[in-house]
Scaffold this motif. Structure first.
Motif, short mmCIF file in Angstrom:
data_model
loop_
_atom_site.label_atom_id
_atom_site.label_comp_id
_atom_site.label_asym_id
_atom_site.label_seq_id
_atom_site.Cartn_x
_atom_site.Cartn_y
_atom_site.Cartn_z
N SER A 1 0.82 -1.22 0.00
CA SER A 1 0.00 0.00 0.00
C SER A 1 0.85 1.27 0.00
CB SER A 1 -0.94 0.01 1.19
OG SER A 1 -0.20 0.07 2.36
N VAL A 2 2.14 1.16 0.31
CA VAL A 2 2.99 2.36 0.26
C VAL A 2 3.11 2.92 -1.15
CG1 VAL A 2 4.42 1.98 2.28
CG2 VAL A 2 5.08 0.95 0.09
N PHE A 3 2.88 2.07 -2.15
CA PHE A 3 2.98 2.52 -3.54
C PHE A 3 1.64 2.96 -4.10
CE2 PHE A 3 6.56 -0.73 -3.70
CZ PHE A 3 7.53 0.22 -3.45
N LYS A 4 0.61 2.84 -3.30
CA LYS A 4 -0.72 3.12 -3.82
C LYS A 4 -1.17 4.55 -3.50
CE LYS A 4 -5.34 1.42 -4.07
NZ LYS A 4 -6.35 0.45 -3.73
N PRO A 5 -1.43 5.34 -4.55
CA PRO A 5 -1.91 6.70 -4.28
C PRO A 5 -3.34 6.67 -3.74
CG PRO A 5 -1.89 6.27 -6.64
CD PRO A 5 -1.30 5.05 -5.98
N ASP A 6 -3.70 7.67 -2.97
CA ASP A 6 -5.09 7.77 -2.51
C ASP A 6 -6.01 8.13 -3.67
OD1 ASP A 6 -4.95 7.36 0.44
OD2 ASP A 6 -3.50 8.99 0.26
N LEU A 7 -5.43 8.82 -4.65
CA LEU A 7 -6.21 9.25 -5.80
C LEU A 7 -5.31 9.27 -7.04
CD1 LEU A 7 -8.98 10.61 -6.69
CD2 LEU A 7 -7.88 12.79 -6.21
N MET A 8 -5.86 8.88 -8.17
CA MET A 8 -5.13 8.95 -9.44
C MET A 8 -5.92 9.81 -10.41
SD MET A 8 -3.91 5.02 -10.05
CE MET A 8 -3.25 5.21 -11.67
N VAL A 9 -5.25 10.81 -11.01
CA VAL A 9 -5.95 11.69 -11.95
C VAL A 9 -5.10 11.87 -13.22
CG1 VAL A 9 -7.23 13.00 -10.20
CG2 VAL A 9 -4.97 13.76 -10.88
N ASN A 10 -5.75 12.26 -14.28
CA ASN A 10 -5.03 12.49 -15.54
C ASN A 10 -4.39 13.86 -15.57
OD1 ASN A 10 -5.06 10.23 -17.21
ND2 ASN A 10 -7.25 10.51 -17.59
N SER A 11 -5.03 14.81 -14.91
CA SER A 11 -4.55 16.19 -15.01
C SER A 11 -4.77 16.89 -13.69
CB SER A 11 -5.37 16.88 -16.12
OG SER A 11 -5.47 18.25 -15.85
N LEU A 12 -3.99 17.93 -13.45
CA LEU A 12 -4.18 18.74 -12.25
C LEU A 12 -5.59 19.31 -12.19
CD1 LEU A 12 -0.79 20.71 -12.16
CD2 LEU A 12 -1.49 18.88 -10.60
N ARG A 13 -6.16 19.51 -13.38
CA ARG A 13 -7.55 20.01 -13.45
C ARG A 13 -8.54 19.09 -12.76
NH1 ARG A 13 -6.89 20.15 -18.98
NH2 ARG A 13 -5.72 22.00 -19.52
N ASP A 14 -8.20 17.82 -12.68
CA ASP A 14 -9.12 16.84 -12.09
C ASP A 14 -9.08 16.81 -10.57
OD1 ASP A 14 -9.76 16.09 -14.69
OD2 ASP A 14 -8.11 14.64 -14.75
N ILE A 15 -8.22 17.61 -9.98
CA ILE A 15 -8.15 17.65 -8.52
C ILE A 15 -9.11 18.71 -8.00
CG2 ILE A 15 -6.65 18.06 -6.52
CD1 ILE A 15 -4.29 17.15 -8.27
N ASN A 16 -10.07 18.28 -7.20
CA ASN A 16 -11.08 19.18 -6.68
C ASN A 16 -10.58 19.86 -5.40
OD1 ASN A 16 -13.37 20.45 -5.65
ND2 ASN A 16 -14.74 18.83 -6.38
N LEU A 17 -9.89 20.96 -5.60
CA LEU A 17 -9.24 21.63 -4.47
C LEU A 17 -10.23 22.12 -3.42
CD1 LEU A 17 -6.46 23.63 -6.34
CD2 LEU A 17 -6.12 21.77 -4.71
N LYS A 18 -11.38 22.53 -3.89
CA LYS A 18 -12.40 23.04 -2.98
C LYS A 18 -12.90 21.92 -2.05
CE LYS A 18 -16.07 26.44 -3.23
NZ LYS A 18 -17.27 25.78 -2.68
N LEU A 19 -13.12 20.77 -2.65
CA LEU A 19 -13.59 19.62 -1.89
C LEU A 19 -12.56 19.20 -0.83
CD1 LEU A 19 -15.94 17.46 -1.80
CD2 LEU A 19 -14.40 16.01 -3.13
N HIS A 20 -11.29 19.15 -1.24
CA HIS A 20 -10.23 18.78 -0.29
C HIS A 20 -10.12 19.81 0.84
CE1 HIS A 20 -8.82 15.24 -2.36
NE2 HIS A 20 -8.76 15.90 -3.50
N TRP A 21 -10.31 21.07 0.47
CA TRP A 21 -10.30 22.12 1.50
C TRP A 21 -11.42 21.88 2.51
CZ3 TRP A 21 -7.01 26.16 2.59
CH2 TRP A 21 -7.45 27.07 3.54
#
Ligand SMILES: [Mg+2]
Length: 161
Positions: free
Chosen positions: A2-22
């Motif tokens: 599991s150390v190699f497993k990301p919590d999330l995988m996305v294609n682009s920085l655009r796909d990261i929902n910064l508001k939601l993470h905030w």
């Protein structure tokens, strides 16, 4: 593994929902440089990286660049965009991640680690207990060493993710 497993995988920085993470309590971002926000050997930020940074800063995220690239190369980019940085960070070693957390004055639970490589960004981020996000690399113009790592990543992804 599991150390190699990301919590999330996305294609682009655009796909990261910064508001939601905030909203979920994230307050800082440890960000990779090469192939995450700039093309290898390029100084200009890629346009999606530019808008990612703008959005993150507007939301009041603290941002820390963590890269295995040389200090000289990183300094140019960091100063241009007024970003704090650690370079070379020797990821996946924990030291630079812990230093960045301390400098941002944030707990590991409050920080996203964003990068394009499993064996540096994701492994390191997971070792310190941050929320890790693997972004598809901006380019395939890379060192041969990175290409070998990519091949290994391919097998790890197939087997464990
Ligand atoms: Mg990278």
């Amino acid at each position: 593994m599991s150390v190699f497993k990301p919590d999330l995988m996305v294609n682009s920085l655009r796909d990261i929902n910064l508001k939601l993470h905030w909203e979920k309590g994230k307050r800082g971002i440890i960000l990779d440089l090469d192939n995450t926000i700039v093309l290898w050997n390029v100084v200009e930020l890629n346009t999606e990286a530019q808008s990612f940074l703008e959005e993150a800063l507007a939301l009041k995220y603290k941002i820390y660049l963590l890269t295995n690239a040389s200090r000289k190369r990183t300094e140019n980019i960091a100063q241009k965009h007024d970003l704090s940085y650690i370079a070379p960070a020797f990821k996946p070693r924990k030291n630079a991640f812990l230093r960045a957390l301390k400098k941002m004055n944030l707990q590991k639970e409050e920080v996203l680690v964003v990068g394009d490589q499993i064996f540096t960004d994701i492994w390191g981020g997971n070792r310190v207990g941050c929320y890790t996000i693997l972004v598809s690399p901006l380019s395939s113009r890379e060192f041969i060493g990175t290409k070998i790592l990519r091949l290994l990543e391919f097998f790890v992804k197939r087997k464990f993710i």
